[in-house]
Design an enzyme around this catalytic site. Structure first.
Site, PDB file in Angstrom:
ATOM      1  CE1 TYR A  85       0.341  -3.576   4.001  1.00 53.13           C
ATOM      2  CE2 TYR A  85       0.503  -4.848   2.049  1.00 53.13           C
ATOM      3  CZ  TYR A  85       0.905  -3.422   2.432  1.00 53.13           C
ATOM      4  OH  TYR A  85       1.404  -2.161   2.476  1.00 53.13           O
ATOM      5  CG  ASN A 106       5.692   3.724  10.247  1.00 51.16           C
ATOM      6  OD1 ASN A 106       5.817   5.476  11.625  1.00 51.16           O
ATOM      7  ND2 ASN A 106       5.975   3.404   9.810  1.00 51.16           N
ATOM      8  CB  CYS A 114       5.497   1.294   7.416  1.00 52.68           C
ATOM      9  SG  CYS A 114       6.041   2.524   6.983  1.00 52.68           S
ATOM     10  CG  HIS A 115      11.158  -0.005   4.938  1.00 53.67           C
ATOM     11  ND1 HIS A 115      11.172   0.776   5.779  1.00 53.67           N
ATOM     12  CD2 HIS A 115      12.402  -0.896   4.533  1.00 53.67           C
ATOM     13  CE1 HIS A 115      12.383   0.475   6.563  1.00 53.67           C
ATOM     14  NE2 HIS A 115      12.525  -0.753   5.431  1.00 53.67           N
ATOM     15  CD  GLU A 142      15.257  -2.872   5.770  1.00 52.19           C
ATOM     16  OE1 GLU A 142      15.143  -4.269   5.800  1.00 52.19           O
ATOM     17  OE2 GLU A 142      15.277  -1.636   6.874  1.00 52.19           O
TER      18      GLU A 142
END
Length: 149
Positions: A85, A106, A114-115, A142
């Protein structure tokens, strides 16, 4: 128009207005067909199978000038990487709290990733169904799970 897509993090509903994706949420919906909804279904399927690392869809999340700049910054975070952040706050010249609020607002999660935004000393939150567990599942998919240890 809405299209439901089954995924490892639950049933997702992609919402399109014309040829633009304007929202995605968790739940049940109709099974509308259109080129943009079909493309979203195909790309999400590829993503969840680990074969697609970057979405190429017409997104129209709306929002203020700051929110649109924030969404662009999120989309620039590469697959399998994260930002804090605070890092995004410094990049955009706002507070970390403003970044957290923008993440929570979002309208197109996963497609606008946003994850991939973490707290300086932990995961932070996640507004999608399943909360932090869904965030962890997406990061594991990912290959970013090593960042969590």
């Amino acid at each position: 128009m809405q299209r439901r897509i089954d995924s490892p993090v639950g049933s997702l509903v992609v919402v399109a207005r014309g040829d633009q994706i304007v929202a995605m949420n968790w739940g049940q919906a109709g099974d509308d067909r259109s080129p943009v909804l079909d493309a979203a279904a195909d790309q999400l399927d590829g993503y969840f199978q680990g074969q697609l690392t970057q979405f190429d869809l017409p997104l129209s999340p709306g929002g203020t000038e700051f929110q649109r700049a924030f969404y662009d910054a999120l989309c620039a975070i590469p697959y399998g990487q994260t930002r804090t952040y605070g890092e995004l706050a410094g990049q955009l010249g706002v507070s970390a709290q403003a970044i957290g609020q923008a993440c929570g607002a979002n309208p197109i999660p996963i497609l606008i990733p946003c994850h991939r935004v973490l707290a300086a000393n932990g995961l932070g939150g996640y507004s999608g169904r399943g909360g932090v567990e869904a965030k962890i599942a997406l990061l594991k998919l990912e290959g970013a799970a090593s960042l969590l240890i």
